[in-house]
Design a protein around this motif. Structure first.
Motif, PDB file in Angstrom:
ATOM      1  N   GLU A  21      26.599  12.142  77.316  1.00  0.00           N
ATOM      2  CA  GLU A  21      26.785  13.598  77.382  1.00  0.00           C
ATOM      3  C   GLU A  21      25.584  14.168  78.164  1.00  0.00           C
ATOM      4  O   GLU A  21      24.671  14.768  77.580  1.00  0.00           O
ATOM      5  N   TYR A  22      25.604  13.930  79.464  1.00  0.00           N
ATOM      6  CA  TYR A  22      24.412  14.220  80.268  1.00  0.00           C
ATOM      7  C   TYR A  22      24.094  15.712  80.339  1.00  0.00           C
ATOM      8  O   TYR A  22      22.938  16.103  80.371  1.00  0.00           O
ATOM      9  N   ARG A  23      25.117  16.518  80.394  1.00  0.00           N
ATOM     10  CA  ARG A  23      24.879  17.964  80.478  1.00  0.00           C
ATOM     11  C   ARG A  23      24.162  18.466  79.219  1.00  0.00           C
ATOM     12  O   ARG A  23      23.204  19.236  79.286  1.00  0.00           O
ATOM     13  N   ASN A  24      24.635  17.996  78.064  1.00  0.00           N
ATOM     14  CA  ASN A  24      23.998  18.408  76.811  1.00  0.00           C
ATOM     15  C   ASN A  24      22.574  17.868  76.713  1.00  0.00           C
ATOM     16  O   ASN A  24      21.678  18.552  76.223  1.00  0.00           O
ATOM     17  N   ALA A  25      22.408  16.620  77.178  1.00  0.00           N
ATOM     18  CA  ALA A  25      21.068  16.022  77.145  1.00  0.00           C
ATOM     19  C   ALA A  25      20.104  16.834  78.010  1.00  0.00           C
ATOM     20  O   ALA A  25      18.941  17.047  77.646  1.00  0.00           O
ATOM     21  N   ARG A  26      20.603  17.314  79.134  1.00  0.00           N
ATOM     22  CA  ARG A  26      19.790  18.127  80.036  1.00  0.00           C
ATOM     23  C   ARG A  26      19.376  19.435  79.340  1.00  0.00           C
ATOM     24  O   ARG A  26      18.231  19.855  79.412  1.00  0.00           O
ATOM     25  N   THR A  27      20.333  20.042  78.654  1.00  0.00           N
ATOM     26  CA  THR A  27      20.042  21.298  77.944  1.00  0.00           C
ATOM     27  C   THR A  27      18.982  21.075  76.869  1.00  0.00           C
ATOM     28  O   THR A  27      18.041  21.864  76.727  1.00  0.00           O
ATOM     29  N   SER A  28      19.114  19.974  76.129  1.00  0.00           N
ATOM     30  CA  SER A  28      18.142  19.679  75.067  1.00  0.00           C
ATOM     31  C   SER A  28      16.752  19.459  75.648  1.00  0.00           C
ATOM     32  O   SER A  28      15.754  19.939  75.106  1.00  0.00           O
ATOM     33  N   LEU A  29      16.695  18.727  76.758  1.00  0.00           N
ATOM     34  CA  LEU A  29      15.391  18.468  77.359  1.00  0.00           C
ATOM     35  C   LEU A  29      14.759  19.745  77.905  1.00  0.00           C
ATOM     36  O   LEU A  29      13.544  19.917  77.866  1.00  0.00           O
ATOM     37  N   ARG A  30      15.582  20.622  78.430  1.00  0.00           N
ATOM     38  CA  ARG A  30      15.043  21.892  78.945  1.00  0.00           C
ATOM     39  C   ARG A  30      14.490  22.757  77.799  1.00  0.00           C
ATOM     40  O   ARG A  30      13.535  23.493  77.977  1.00  0.00           O
ATOM     41  N   LYS A  31      15.091  22.631  76.626  1.00  0.00           N
ATOM     42  CA  LYS A  31      14.537  23.343  75.454  1.00  0.00           C
ATOM     43  C   LYS A  31      13.150  22.791  75.120  1.00  0.00           C
ATOM     44  O   LYS A  31      12.219  23.543  74.837  1.00  0.00           O
ATOM     45  N   ALA A  32      13.049  21.447  75.132  1.00  0.00           N
ATOM     46  CA  ALA A  32      11.751  20.825  74.857  1.00  0.00           C
ATOM     47  C   ALA A  32      10.731  21.242  75.913  1.00  0.00           C
ATOM     48  O   ALA A  32       9.578  21.557  75.597  1.00  0.00           O
ATOM     49  N   LEU A  33      11.184  21.261  77.155  1.00  0.00           N
ATOM     50  CA  LEU A  33      10.291  21.613  78.258  1.00  0.00           C
ATOM     51  C   LEU A  33       9.773  23.049  78.112  1.00  0.00           C
ATOM     52  O   LEU A  33       8.598  23.330  78.332  1.00  0.00           O
ATOM     53  N   ARG A  34      10.671  23.942  77.709  1.00  0.00           N
ATOM     54  CA  ARG A  34      10.260  25.351  77.548  1.00  0.00           C
ATOM     55  C   ARG A  34       9.164  25.467  76.486  1.00  0.00           C
ATOM     56  O   ARG A  34       8.144  26.113  76.702  1.00  0.00           O
ATOM     57  N   THR A  35       9.389  24.807  75.347  1.00  0.00           N
ATOM     58  CA  THR A  35       8.389  24.865  74.275  1.00  0.00           C
ATOM     59  C   THR A  35       7.047  24.318  74.759  1.00  0.00           C
ATOM     60  O   THR A  35       5.997  24.932  74.546  1.00  0.00           O
ATOM     61  N   LEU A  36       7.102  23.173  75.433  1.00  0.00           N
ATOM     62  CA  LEU A  36       5.862  22.560  75.905  1.00  0.00           C
ATOM     63  C   LEU A  36       5.137  23.477  76.884  1.00  0.00           C
ATOM     64  O   LEU A  36       3.911  23.645  76.820  1.00  0.00           O
ATOM     65  N   GLU A  37       5.887  24.089  77.791  1.00  0.00           N
ATOM     66  CA  GLU A  37       5.246  24.925  78.800  1.00  0.00           C
ATOM     67  C   GLU A  37       4.670  26.210  78.196  1.00  0.00           C
ATOM     68  O   GLU A  37       3.616  26.686  78.619  1.00  0.00           O
ATOM     69  N   ILE A  38       5.366  26.755  77.214  1.00  0.00           N
ATOM     70  CA  ILE A  38       4.823  27.950  76.546  1.00  0.00           C
ATOM     71  C   ILE A  38       3.516  27.582  75.826  1.00  0.00           C
ATOM     72  O   ILE A  38       2.530  28.321  75.872  1.00  0.00           O
TER      73      ILE A  38
END
Lengths: 257, 201
Positions: free
Chosen positions: A96-113
């Motif tokens: 489920e690559y699209r969902n995996a991408r969304t999950s990783l972008r959530k992690a990325l947002r938290t890390l960048e903030i």
């Protein structure tokens, strides 16, 4: 300022000749479109202002009640990084690559903030007599803005004002290349723009009667810093403000070299 | 038969390696985060995103035909670029060519800045776009798209382009050569548009 910077970055990008063949092909396809997008956004902003004015006059004559202050607003809480990573892993293995991408972008947002907040804490609280305006502190993740991870802080005392905006990401890398190669400068001799060094980093300083001073500094591989000053007395004072910041620490926090 | 088996084994190996690399990046991201090293964690997450982009790109390329009319796909032109290199989103490209006489370029860009512009065009009433006889709205497998005929100064056709926005992405086809609109639309029918929109969103 951010949109202007993005537009400048795009124009520089389009004129970069030394970039790789692959990026050149990609640039062809989306470069023009990016310019359109930035211009559209700028136009939409002014349209929205007009629309808001029109709406306020319309609302007065309708039965729609006015919004009372104190609503709970939007939930902007940060996602839990380990949870998002575990979710992404499960989704990736299930193809489920699209969902995996969304999950990783959530992690990325938290890390960048979190990185942005760390960086804000490390910035000075006063630059040459201008105290920090903490209410204006901003961090934007690269998942939300094309300019990459963006950190912004302002300083103010009466009419004297300064700000620092730190950009980290792919587009910032292109802007740094442009400044180092001299492509940032105009082709004509411009008395309101020149190249300088701020604590050993390549930079361009500009001045205009309407906007004051601006210094663009390149840091490492993918970091770009823009410092603005309004009602700053002289170039020397503006450079002194720019020298209040610890650029090595900024680079280190952003993992840049 | 031997070649097919070799190709199958190669695909399995690539898929396995890719999954291993993804798991490795996730593990790196987690351990760096637990250690409070957010920048290293961010770097690992970006690498994991790249792995996902590559997988999505490979799936899209796999459903594209190897031949379209007289044009064969140019393997060397296949491109997949992740968001970390394009400053937009995922970018996938394939080109078909007929010995230089004509070619067809296919691309998908997610988070494309052009989506808004194309959607605005597609939302306009026909009367507002009828001034440009070289542009028109069409439907492809139910999706609205913008078709443009390219002509030279003598009004001779030099190609066609198609822009089809969906979700947060833009599918583009760019044909260079002399053909008719019907022939271009026939080429278009050989592209599994719906399937692509399901894979690359």
């Amino acid at each position: 300022m951010k949109k202007l910077w993005i537009l400048v970055g795009i124009i520089l990008l389009l004129s970069l000749n030394s970039y790789s063949q692959r990026l050149r092909s990609i640039r062809h396809k989306i470069g023009d479109a990016m310019i359109d997008k930035v211009i559209d956004d700028a136009v939409n902003d002014s349209d929205n202002e007009n629309t808001d004015q029109n709406n306020s006059s319309t609302d007065e004559s309708s039965d729609k009640p006015a919004q009372k202050p104190g609503g709970s607003g939007l939930d902007n809480s940060l996602d839990d990084v380990p949870d998002a990573l575990a979710q992404a892993s499960t989704e990736f293995n299930a193809e489920e690559y699209r969902n995996a991408r969304t999950s990783l972008r959530k992690a990325l947002r938290t890390l960048e903030i979190k990185i942005g907040e760390q960086l804000l804490v490390s910035l000075p609280e006063n630059v040459k007599g201008l105290p920090v305006e903490t209410d204006a502190d901003k961090v934007a993740s690269s998942t939300k803005t094309w300019a990459g991870l963006t950190i912004h802080r302002e300083y103010k005392n009466d009419d004297n004002w300064a700000s620092i905006s730190i950009y980290n990401g792919t587009t910032s890398g292109l802007a740094t290349t442009a400044i180092r190669s001299g492509m940032y400068s105009s082709y004509e001799e411009d008395e309101n723009q020149k190249q300088v060094q701020i604590k050993g980093n390549d930079a361009v300083i500009t001045y205009s009667d309407s906007d004051g001073y601006a210094i663009s500094i390149t840091l490492g591989q993918q970091t770009f810093v823009a410092i603005e000053g309004v009602n700053i007395a002289s170039e020397a004072e503006m450079i002194a403000i720019a020298e209040c910041f610890d650029y090595e620490k900024i680079k280190k926090t952003l993992g840049d070299q | 038969m031997k070649n097919i088996i070799s190709l199958f084994l190669l695909c399995v190996t690539i898929a396995f390696t890719s999954a291993q690399e993804f798991d490795k990046q996730i593990a790196n991201a987690k351990s760096a985060y637990d250690a409070g090293n957010y920048e290293d964690s961010r770097f690992a997450v970006q690498n994991a995103l790249h792995e996902i982009d590559m997988k999505i790109g490979q799936k899209v390329l796999a459903v594209l035909p190897e031949k379209i009319d007289n044009m064969a796909y140019v393997a060397a032109s296949d491109q997949i670029a992740g968001s970390e290199t394009t400053f937009a989103g995922l970018f996938i490209e394939r080109t078909w060519d007929n010995s230089g006489a004509e070619n067809l370029e296919f691309s998908v860009i997610t988070d494309s800045p052009l989506i808004g512009t194309v959607n605005t065009f597609l939302a306009l009433p026909s009367i507002m776009i009828s001034s440009d006889s070289n542009q028109k709205k069409i439907k492809v497998e139910g999706f609205k798209a913008m078709l443009e005929k390219k002509v030279d100064e003598n009004n001779n056709i030099t190609g066609f382009s198609l822009m089809l926005p969906y979700s947060n992405a833009l599918l583009q086809l760019n044909y260079n050569g002399t053909t008719t609109e019907e022939a271009f639309l026939s080429m278009l029918k050989q592209i599994p548009v719906t399937k692509i929109t399901e894979i690359a969103r």
